[in-house]
Write a protein that holds these residues in place. Structure first.
Motif, PDB file in Angstrom:
ATOM      1  N   ARG A 127       0.826  -1.202   0.000  1.00  0.00           N
ATOM      2  CA  ARG A 127       0.000   0.000   0.000  1.00  0.00           C
ATOM      3  C   ARG A 127       0.867   1.262   0.000  1.00  0.00           C
ATOM      4  O   ARG A 127       0.624   2.200  -0.759  1.00  0.00           O
ATOM      5  CB  ARG A 127      -0.926  -0.033   1.219  1.00  0.00           C
ATOM      6  CG  ARG A 127      -1.947   1.067   1.251  1.00  0.00           C
ATOM      7  CD  ARG A 127      -3.124   0.686   2.129  1.00  0.00           C
ATOM      8  NE  ARG A 127      -2.786   0.532   3.534  1.00  0.00           N
ATOM      9  CZ  ARG A 127      -2.810  -0.621   4.191  1.00  0.00           C
ATOM     10  NH1 ARG A 127      -3.114  -1.743   3.569  1.00  0.00           N
ATOM     11  NH2 ARG A 127      -2.515  -0.667   5.473  1.00  0.00           N
ATOM     12  N   LEU A 140      -7.794   2.393  -5.641  1.00  0.00           N
ATOM     13  CA  LEU A 140      -8.458   2.150  -4.357  1.00  0.00           C
ATOM     14  C   LEU A 140      -7.480   2.314  -3.197  1.00  0.00           C
ATOM     15  O   LEU A 140      -7.822   2.878  -2.150  1.00  0.00           O
ATOM     16  CB  LEU A 140      -9.059   0.746  -4.337  1.00  0.00           C
ATOM     17  CG  LEU A 140     -10.338   0.527  -5.139  1.00  0.00           C
ATOM     18  CD1 LEU A 140     -10.776  -0.936  -5.042  1.00  0.00           C
ATOM     19  CD2 LEU A 140     -11.460   1.435  -4.659  1.00  0.00           C
ATOM     20  N   GLN A 141      -6.263   1.828  -3.374  1.00  0.00           N
ATOM     21  CA  GLN A 141      -5.285   1.949  -2.295  1.00  0.00           C
ATOM     22  C   GLN A 141      -4.873   3.411  -2.092  1.00  0.00           C
ATOM     23  O   GLN A 141      -4.614   3.831  -0.958  1.00  0.00           O
ATOM     24  CB  GLN A 141      -4.069   1.080  -2.590  1.00  0.00           C
ATOM     25  CG  GLN A 141      -4.416  -0.400  -2.620  1.00  0.00           C
ATOM     26  CD  GLN A 141      -3.198  -1.282  -2.579  1.00  0.00           C
ATOM     27  OE1 GLN A 141      -2.694  -1.623  -1.519  1.00  0.00           O
ATOM     28  NE2 GLN A 141      -2.710  -1.659  -3.753  1.00  0.00           N
ATOM     29  N   GLU A 198      -7.851   5.145  -0.397  1.00  0.00           N
ATOM     30  CA  GLU A 198      -8.042   4.668   0.968  1.00  0.00           C
ATOM     31  C   GLU A 198      -7.391   5.617   1.972  1.00  0.00           C
ATOM     32  O   GLU A 198      -7.947   5.887   3.042  1.00  0.00           O
ATOM     33  CB  GLU A 198      -7.455   3.262   1.100  1.00  0.00           C
ATOM     34  CG  GLU A 198      -7.580   2.659   2.488  1.00  0.00           C
ATOM     35  CD  GLU A 198      -6.943   1.287   2.569  1.00  0.00           C
ATOM     36  OE1 GLU A 198      -7.226   0.562   3.541  1.00  0.00           O
ATOM     37  OE2 GLU A 198      -6.166   0.926   1.662  1.00  0.00           O
ATOM     38  N   GLN A 199      -6.210   6.144   1.635  1.00  0.00           N
ATOM     39  CA  GLN A 199      -5.512   7.028   2.571  1.00  0.00           C
ATOM     40  C   GLN A 199      -5.700   8.515   2.255  1.00  0.00           C
ATOM     41  O   GLN A 199      -5.217   9.364   3.004  1.00  0.00           O
ATOM     42  CB  GLN A 199      -4.021   6.690   2.565  1.00  0.00           C
ATOM     43  CG  GLN A 199      -3.347   6.820   1.200  1.00  0.00           C
ATOM     44  CD  GLN A 199      -3.043   8.235   0.765  1.00  0.00           C
ATOM     45  OE1 GLN A 199      -2.508   9.016   1.558  1.00  0.00           O
ATOM     46  NE2 GLN A 199      -3.397   8.585  -0.476  1.00  0.00           N
ATOM     47  N   VAL A 201     -10.995  -1.528   2.068  1.00  0.00           N
ATOM     48  CA  VAL A 201     -11.332  -0.112   1.885  1.00  0.00           C
ATOM     49  C   VAL A 201     -12.776   0.172   2.282  1.00  0.00           C
ATOM     50  O   VAL A 201     -13.077   1.195   2.885  1.00  0.00           O
ATOM     51  CB  VAL A 201     -11.072   0.303   0.419  1.00  0.00           C
ATOM     52  CG1 VAL A 201     -11.524   1.738   0.175  1.00  0.00           C
ATOM     53  CG2 VAL A 201      -9.595   0.150   0.078  1.00  0.00           C
ATOM     54  N   LYS A 236     -14.581   3.545   3.757  1.00  0.00           N
ATOM     55  CA  LYS A 236     -15.084   4.427   2.709  1.00  0.00           C
ATOM     56  C   LYS A 236     -15.975   3.628   1.769  1.00  0.00           C
ATOM     57  O   LYS A 236     -15.530   2.618   1.210  1.00  0.00           O
ATOM     58  CB  LYS A 236     -13.926   5.065   1.926  1.00  0.00           C
ATOM     59  CG  LYS A 236     -13.029   5.944   2.799  1.00  0.00           C
ATOM     60  CD  LYS A 236     -11.929   6.616   2.002  1.00  0.00           C
ATOM     61  CE  LYS A 236     -11.071   7.483   2.925  1.00  0.00           C
ATOM     62  NZ  LYS A 236     -10.011   8.223   2.194  1.00  0.00           N
TER      63      LYS A 236
END
Length: 911
Positions: A198, A401-402, A405-406, A433, A437
């Motif tokens: 990630r 998506l990764q 995610e943050q 995720v 979210k």
């Protein structure tokens, strides 16, 4: 007895363990693959470039290894004995090895491991990448431990071992450190691996979303051209970094300084947007790499989307990009956006620059991407970022998506997808995720007419969209059926609190829309509960006698703004509901604005009084005022023109909340498995007979090895054997044809039930043999299966079919001869958690039969759940199993387990 095992270690970047492109911790990329004999010279050069200290750490000598050692390292043809992995990157137009790692067997289940990394690239995570890949490859060969010896002062390598997440033992031996790593995956090793991937992925995408400087290559002076529009969008939407154009015939385009070639650009340039003819793209990539460009957006079309020749060109493009250490969006894409006020990046050829917000969006279609961005502006949806992935040759939805995610600017993720590149990895990431979210997906291509020819019930029932639906169910994804619904979900999720339950209040001024809304609520799995007496008492003083004080609450056509206001306050502050839908249909044009003001006041007053915030949506059915927007000081109320859409949206959001709030599922392990014998049965069949169905004996051996309960009885190859076996297990019995080639045994007279004597059993055997002889298929008879009769239980079925993209799908449903007629079968993607298995059982319409129905005993649901989990483990451990069908299975009363009546397993080797 069960114990819980962690989910398996994720792959580095793609499916193949022998060759993969990987991301270093600084976000750059490289190629990782097995060493080959042709790599010997370059591997020798790599070792010669190492410093004396690095050489000493690798070989315990400061001298480079001799040629025969190098040749041995490059021979990976016997991975059960030794194997070497190398990492390559392009340097001055040649491929250069930047790291290598090897293992050598030192005991039947233990291998020695050693690694070396280019001195200039220490601290980039290469040691960890090598160790993870060597561990994966060693596990495939049956190794359970890695052993290493290293100098005590080799702190970097000791740290790689210590932070790997594997269980480690380290001790000093003769001045050197001996390290032993257990390759059994642990929760820590899985988390460490996912975290490293990630972090590296996020770092690799930062130059795309936060570039300091952007160059448009192929910028044109023609205002209608793509190149001009790209440059104009960047410049006139006030990109906060530096912006350059590349055009050999201009010094300035659209107010932006132009340069004759990429090599003339000022450096650094983080992002290049390429809009040149496809024939020139590869050379432009080389030029970008030469000046240190980190990321590319390739707008140019004419690649994989146009056929085999375009696919070959795209493969060459991807190889160049990754070996240069870059990331790429596209090709054949519309571009990317970042609305962050500190960035203001519009690297698309659309003039629209949406307002900043919390919704991230990706589209696989460029044309639809244009429409999505335009629609977001019209619907007042604020975007954080937008990516048109195009052919997604490199940057994929999994990467995005990764990143999102943050991303603190992103709270909701919207995806328009036409296909999944690596759906199993997508499932792993999306499941994680979605916990924080919500992900809304509009999946195109739901009704493809092509279906694979099926040899079993399970395969026949696994239609094209089944795998996608299973994926979404297991990962908490909200599936939108239309673009309108996708945007409605986005608005509701980004602007409103999540509901705490499924109880919905409906407030209306007309009965018809309220009935439609209530019906839609129930269809969406929501409740429209009766209101409590306390709430009715609060409503009654200000409403006319003809108003309905139940749910839906009908204010009747003469409703005033004040009545709407007071009713909203009463309903939102009551404990009877978890969400409120407000409906209004215009009676006279003069009422519209006052009613809208009354609705807004009611929501604001209620918000000030509410301890628990509840979502609100509005069905505003006013033809002359369809664009009404309810913008309050701290929120925007989702507003729709029909009464059903708010209900459908709330139903899907409530389902997401229910999924998110449940505990994480775990993949269970079992103590009673005999996996070596199971694998041996399948491998022996492939070696002796090739692809096909296992025999009855082989099938029973596989199921028995997995700890799956088999009924009393067995295979008989003569009528006398059958009679003797029947007497041993007790009458009455069933006698069934045993054949791995004839699927539907009832159609050939192959099933005889309720036989109560040895004579009847002999007669049944002879009749089956005679019928097959008459049909000229006697050679397909392996014998007969003799089993005791089942007198009670619920008929169900379980099975597995391999999807080409998604892998194994476990199916479960009502069984027996009517399975394909009723079609009450649902599927889930492996590996199943215990929650997946429980949900799968409860998802079928016939689940009520398993609960007990009209005097019939319930089924042993716990035993069926255990069976599904064992099947999931079986097909994960033995990928050669491509189809499996257990039908029927009798689910016996609770505590009594199940009885498998018929079982079929098909295996196939790798192509």
């Amino acid at each position: 007895m069960q114990r819980i095992r962690p989910r398996q270690m994720p792959p580095l970047r793609d499916e193949g363990p022998d060759s993969a492109h990987t991301i270093l911790s600084d976000g750059t990329t490289a190629l990782l693959r097995l060493a080959q004999p042709g790599d010997a010279e370059e591997l020798q050069r790599f070792f010669s470039r190492l410093t004396p200290a690095a050489t000493r750490h690798r070989f315990f000598s400061e001298s480079a290894p001799p040629a025969e050692v190098i040749r041995a390292l490059c021979d990976s043809s016997h991975p059960e004995r030794s194997l070497t992995v190398i990492v390559l990157r392009r340097h001055d137009d040649t491929l250069r090895i930047i790291a290598s790692g090897s293992y050598h067997a030192r005991a039947p289940q233990e291998a020695e491991v050693a690694m070396a990394v280019d001195d200039a690239l220490h601290g980039h995570g290469l040691g960890t990448i090598l160790l993870e890949r060597l561990a994966l490859l060693a596990i495939r060969q049956g190794f359970t431990k890695l052993w290493a010896i290293t100098h005590a002062d080799n702190l970097a390598m000791r740290e790689v071992f210590a932070t790997s997440g594997f269980t480690m033992e380290e001790h000093l031996e003769g001045g050197d450190m001996e390290v032993e790593l257990s390759l059994t995956p642990t929760d820590q090793s899985v988390r460490q691996s996912e975290w490293r991937e990630r972090v590296a992925t996020i770092a690799s995408l930062r130059p795309l979303f936060h570039p300091r400087a952007v160059a448009v290559i192929g910028a044109s002076r023609a205002p209608r051209s793509i190149g001009y529009r790209l440059l104009d969008a960047l410049h006139h939407n006030r990109f906060e970094g530096r912006c350059y154009a590349v055009n050999p015939h201009a010094s300035n385009i659209a107010g932006v300084e132009a340069f004759p070639s990429v090599r003339h650009l000022p450096v650094p340039v983080d992002l290049a947007v390429i809009a040149v003819p496809k024939e020139a793209v590869l050379s432009v990539v080389d030029e970008c790499a030469a000046i240190g460009v980190r990321a590319l957006v390739v707008i140019t079309a004419g690649f994989a989307e146009v056929g085999a020749e375009g696919r070959r060109l795209q493969d060459q493009l991807l190889e160049k990009v990754r070996l240069h250490g870059m990331r790429m969006v596209g090709p054949n894409c519309f571009g990317i956006l970042n609305t962050d006020p500190a960035v203001r990046l519009n690297a698309t050829f659309a003039s629209t620059f949406p307002s900043a917000g919390s919704i991230a969006m990706s589209s696989q279609s460029g044309a639809l991407g244009l429409a999505l961005v335009a629609a977001s502006e019209r619907l007042h949806l604020g975007l954080s970022t937008f990516v048109s992935v195009g052919n997604k040759a490199d940057v994929s939805v999994n990467d995005l998506l990764q990143y999102w995610e943050q991303d603190t600017a992103t709270n909701v993720i919207l995806l328009y997808v036409e296909s999944f590149g690596n759906p199993r990895r997508f499932a792993q990431i999306a499941r994680r995720v979605s916990r924080n979210k919500p992900i809304v997906v509009l999946k195109a291509g739901r009704t493809s007419s092509g279906k694979r020819a099926a040899g079993s019930h399970t395969a026949a029932l696994a239609a094209n969209d089944v795998a996608v639906e299973a994926l979404f169910q297991q990962t908490g994804i909200l599936r939108a059926d239309t673009l309108e619904e996708m945007f409605a979900l986005a608005t509701g999720l980004s602007e409103q609190p999540l509901p705490k339950g499924r109880r919905v209040g409906i407030l209306t001024n007309a009965g018809g829309p309220a009935i439609l809304c209530a019906d839609a609520c129930e269809a969406a799995g929501l409740e429209v509960p009766e209101l409590s007496q306390a709430t009715i008492t609060r409503l009654s003083p200000f409403l006319p006698a003809s108003a309905s004080l139940h749910n839906p609450v009908d204010l009747i056509a003469s409703a005033t703004p004040e009545q709407y206001e007071q009713a909203i306050v009463a309903l939102l502050t009551s404990e009877d509901i978890d969400a409120l839908i407000i409906l209004y249909i215009a009676v006279t044009a003069t009422d519209v604005d006052p009613i809208a003001e009354g609705i807004a006041r009611g929501i604001e007053i209620a918000r000030a009084q509410q301890l628990v915030k509840k979502p609100v949506s509005i069905g505003w059915m006013v033809e002359t005022d369809r664009d009404r927007r309810f913008s309050l000081p701290h929120e925007t109320i989702p507003t729709h023109n029909l009464p059903e859409l708010p209900a459908r949206v709330l139903g899907k959001v409530a389902g997401y909340v229910q999924w998110r709030d449940r505990p994480l599922g775990m993949v269970p392990d079992f103590d009673d498995l005999d996996l070596p014998s199971v694998k041996a049965v399948c491998h022996n069949m492939l070696a002796t007979r090739g692809n096909g169905w296992l025999t009855v004996t082989e099938t029973r051996a596989v199921l028995s090895g997995m700890g799956i309960s088999l009924p009393p009885g067995g295979l008989a190859t003569t009528s006398e054997e059958a009679a003797t076996l029947a007497a041993q297990i007790g009458f009455p019995v069933a006698v069934k044809l045993a054949s791995h080639t004839l699927v539907h045994k009832t159609e050939v007279g192959g099933v005889h039930l309720n036989l109560s004597s040895k004579a009847e059993v002999r007669r049944a055997y002879d009749e089956i043999a005679a019928r097959l002889a008459q049909d000229h298929t006697l050679e397909s008879m392996e014998g007969v299966l003799v089993q005791s009769m089942v007198t009670n239980g619920v008929e169900v079925m379980a099975g597995m079919v391999q999807d080409p993209s998604f892998g194994p799908l476990i199916g479960f449903g009502l069984g027996g001869i009517h399975v394909e007629i009723l079609g009450d079968v649902r599927f889930r993607i492996t590996p199943l958690t215990e929650l997946d298995a429980a949900d799968l059982i409860r998802s079928i319409k016939g689940y009520r039969l398993l609960q007990g129905y009209r005097g019939h005993a319930p089924g042993d649901v716990d035993a069926i759940q255990d069976l599904l989990l064992r099947l999931s483990r079986l097909v994960e451990e033995v990928p050669e199993i491509v189809e499996l069908d257990l039908n029927p299975i009798f689910a016996l009363p609770p505590g009594q387990g199940y009885r498998i009546v018929d079982a079929r397993i098909r295996v196939a080797g790798k192509n």
